[in-house]
Each structure stands twice: as C-alpha cells, then as structure tokens.
Design an enzyme around this catalytic site. Structure first.
Site, mmCIF file in Angstrom:
data_model
loop_
_atom_site.group_PDB
_atom_site.id
_atom_site.type_symbol
_atom_site.label_atom_id
_atom_site.label_comp_id
_atom_site.label_asym_id
_atom_site.label_seq_id
_atom_site.Cartn_x
_atom_site.Cartn_y
_atom_site.Cartn_z
ATOM 1 N N ASN A 207 0.850 -1.165 -0.143
ATOM 2 C CA ASN A 207 0.055 -0.042 -0.014
ATOM 3 C C ASN A 207 0.998 1.071 0.181
ATOM 4 O OD1 ASN A 207 0.759 0.688 2.776
ATOM 5 N ND2 ASN A 207 -0.791 -0.565 3.581
ATOM 6 N N ARG A 208 0.320 2.519 -0.063
ATOM 7 C CA ARG A 208 1.163 3.745 -0.081
ATOM 8 C C ARG A 208 1.959 3.953 1.004
ATOM 9 N NH1 ARG A 208 0.079 8.983 -2.868
ATOM 10 N NH2 ARG A 208 1.540 10.462 -2.030
ATOM 11 N N GLU A 210 3.198 1.397 2.872
ATOM 12 C CA GLU A 210 4.697 0.500 2.850
ATOM 13 C C GLU A 210 5.459 0.876 1.641
ATOM 14 O OE1 GLU A 210 1.626 -3.253 4.243
ATOM 15 O OE2 GLU A 210 1.758 -2.633 2.337
ATOM 16 N N ASP A 283 -5.563 -8.246 0.817
ATOM 17 C CA ASP A 283 -5.568 -9.457 0.595
ATOM 18 C C ASP A 283 -6.416 -9.992 -0.602
ATOM 19 O OD1 ASP A 283 -4.160 -9.848 3.021
ATOM 20 O OD2 ASP A 283 -5.727 -10.399 4.290
#
Length: 333
Positions: A207-208, A210, A283
C-alpha cells in the site's frame, strides 16, 4: 475492457492452482454494546453478546482464492492450541488444501481479537509469537512448493508477509527462481523491514505507506497519482531495488497505481460505492490480481478486476473475502 473479456478471464478462475505461503492468523470479533462506564477505571464496559471468527493474514488470501472458485494450497505454521484447531477447521470449510500447514509447539497461533461496540472498534488484543520459524520447517515448505512447480501443479505462488516469522529472503529467492523458469506467477504483499529486496517477482503489492517505507522516501502532499512526484520516486526506487515485473501500489480512496519497468503509471480509480471497513482489502487485491494474471488478463486488466473486488469487500464490516458471484455481479456493462 469489455464485459465479454472480463467474463472470459473469470471463466478460467476454477482451473487455477494457487499456493499461498505466509503468516497465517485468526481474526476474532467480540460484538456487544456499551452499557456503562467501569467503576474501576474510566473505560467503557462492553456487554458482549456474540463472538465470531474468520481467517486472517495469509489465511485470508487463501480464503479469497477459494471464494473466487480457484484451488488454494496453504503453506504456513500454527501452534498446538485451540486457536490452531479453529483456524484449520475454517480452512477445511473453504476446501483449502492444508496438508502442508505444520504445527509448531514452540509458538502460539497468531490471533487478533477485536472488541466491537455497535459499529465502533474499542480495542484489539494480539496473541502471537514472532520469532523466526524453524529453518527445518521452512525448508520442507520450500522443497514442496518447488516440487509442485516442477511437476506443473501450480499456476502461481503468493507470499504474504506480516512479519510474524514465517518468511525469509532465501525462501523467496529459491521459489522465485524456480517459478521464473517454469513461467509461474509470483506475488508478494511485503512488510517494511522484514527482508532485503528479492528480485524477479512477478508483482509486488504494497500500500502507499508500505511503498514509501520500503523505498526509504518521505511521502509528499499527494494529489493526482499520475503526477505525484513523491509517489513516482518511491515507485522508481522499488522497481530498481526489487526489480519486479509489475508494481501495484494501493492508494485507498484514490484506487491504485500500476507500474512496470517503463515507470509510466496506470492509475485505476477506486470502484467502492461505500466504505465501511478496509480490513483485508489488500488480501483481496493480491488474490484477485494473481488469479487474473494466470487466467489470461493483462496487468492493467488484472488491476481493474482487483480494484472491483476491493470495492466489494470494503463495503462490508470485518475481514471478509470477495465471492466469485459478487465479482461477477459488479462487472461493468
């Protein structure tokens, strides 16, 4: 993309065989309502009237693969405790193959327990051990996955890293090398600080938050993902260090951005109508993207389908998977 092409891709899902290797956990929800403030401390007293549980972490990716009508093969560890029994029973309910899941008496099965009052989460209790899984267990899992790849028994391998001790760099390196030789798709949902870059993965899906942490770049003011300089810099660094074929960055309300080695982003706007809970949406994206790729979709088409799938699950409370019929129902005319 036409609805005909979408349906053609989905029609191949039941043929797909996907191994998921990673940190498995059980998500538990205690539902109730607040009736008063505790006389012992200034905290609410929740009158719990219902308990539910569902698969979480890597096990939720397995569940998404299964509810999309594909064949899911679970690789991971659990403890020797009642939580493990409940998790394994849930895997069996979804017809997920779990003969490669090993019990490790040296660790607890990871459990995330949430207390919900009405629609408000009040607290979360985590029960877990995060020391590295024994290398003998890791070796058995890698050998088994490699054998299945060589025997033509797998179409994709998904690595789910939650920093609970299951994954190590050497595991990904060995599996990815074998998968590349056999043209088997590999996907990684990474966690910052967990491991050094492993090159050659088919798709990497942070995600952003991460993505910026993995790239070591400070986030900027945001804006249009297609022209967001900070986001483009983070993507460039990840493409250089990890060298995946594709980088898919989830951007919450802004949808997602797909990069290849040209570094020209394809921005896919969000398809969510209402957002109640984003738990487990990543997920769903990982499972749907990998399934779509092995079913003949281009990376952009796979991202479109993954985006539609995420739009379904964020409209529900709790960690829930997307079902084949739900994804089919939201395909554009």
């Amino acid at each position: 993309m036409s609805a005909t092409k979408f349906h053609a891709i989905l029609s191949h899902f039941p043929e797909c065989r996907i191994a998921v290797l990673g940190d498995m956990m059980l998500d538990v929800y205690l539902w109730g309502k607040v009736t008063r403030i505790s006389p012992e401390a200034p905290v609410p007293v929740v009158n719990v009237n219902r308990r539910t549980s569902c698969l979480g972490g890597a096990a939720n990716v397995m569940r998404n693969v299964a509810t999309l009508n594909a064949h899911a093969h679970a690789f991971g560890t659990v403890g020797n405790d009642p939580t493990a029994d409940e998790l394994l029973a849930s895997l069996a309910e979804y017809r997920i193959r779990c003969d490669a899941v090993e019990r490790d008496p040296s660790r607890r099965t990871t459990e995330k327990r949430r207390v919900i009052a009405g629609a408000q989460q009040l607290c979360r209790e985590d029960y877990e051990d995060v020391h590295p899984v024994d290398d003998a267990i890791r070796r058995r899992m890698v050998n088994r996955i490699v054998d299945q790849i060589r025997n033509g028994e797998l179409d994709a391998v998904i690595f789910e890293d939650y920093r609970k001790g299951m994954l190590a760099e050497w595991m990904l390196e060995e599996v990815v090398a074998e998968a590349r030789r056999a043209k088997v798709v590999t996907a990684l949902d990474p966690k910052p600080g967990s491991m050094k870059p492993v090159r050659g993965i088919t798709v990497m899906k942070p995600n952003r938050v991460e993505a910026f942490a993995l790239a070591g770049v400070e986030d900027g003011p945001g804006g249009d993902p297609a022209t967001d300089a900070a986001l483009c810099e983070a993507a460039a660094r990840l493409m250089e260090s990890w060298q995946p074929e594709h980088l898919l960055i989830s951007l919450a309300a802004q949808g997602m951005a797909l990069y290849d080695r040209s570094l020209r982003p394809q921005v896919i706007p969000t398809r969510a109508r209402e957002v109640f809970d984003v738990s487990g949406a990543g997920d769903t994206v990982t499972a749907t993207f990998a399934l779509s790729l092995v079913s003949g979709a281009t990376p952009v088409e796979a991202a479109e389908l993954a985006n539609l799938a995420a739009g379904v699950v964020v409209g529900k409370m709790g960690t829930v998977p997307v079902r084949f019929e739900e994804l089919e129902a939201v395909l554009p005319e």
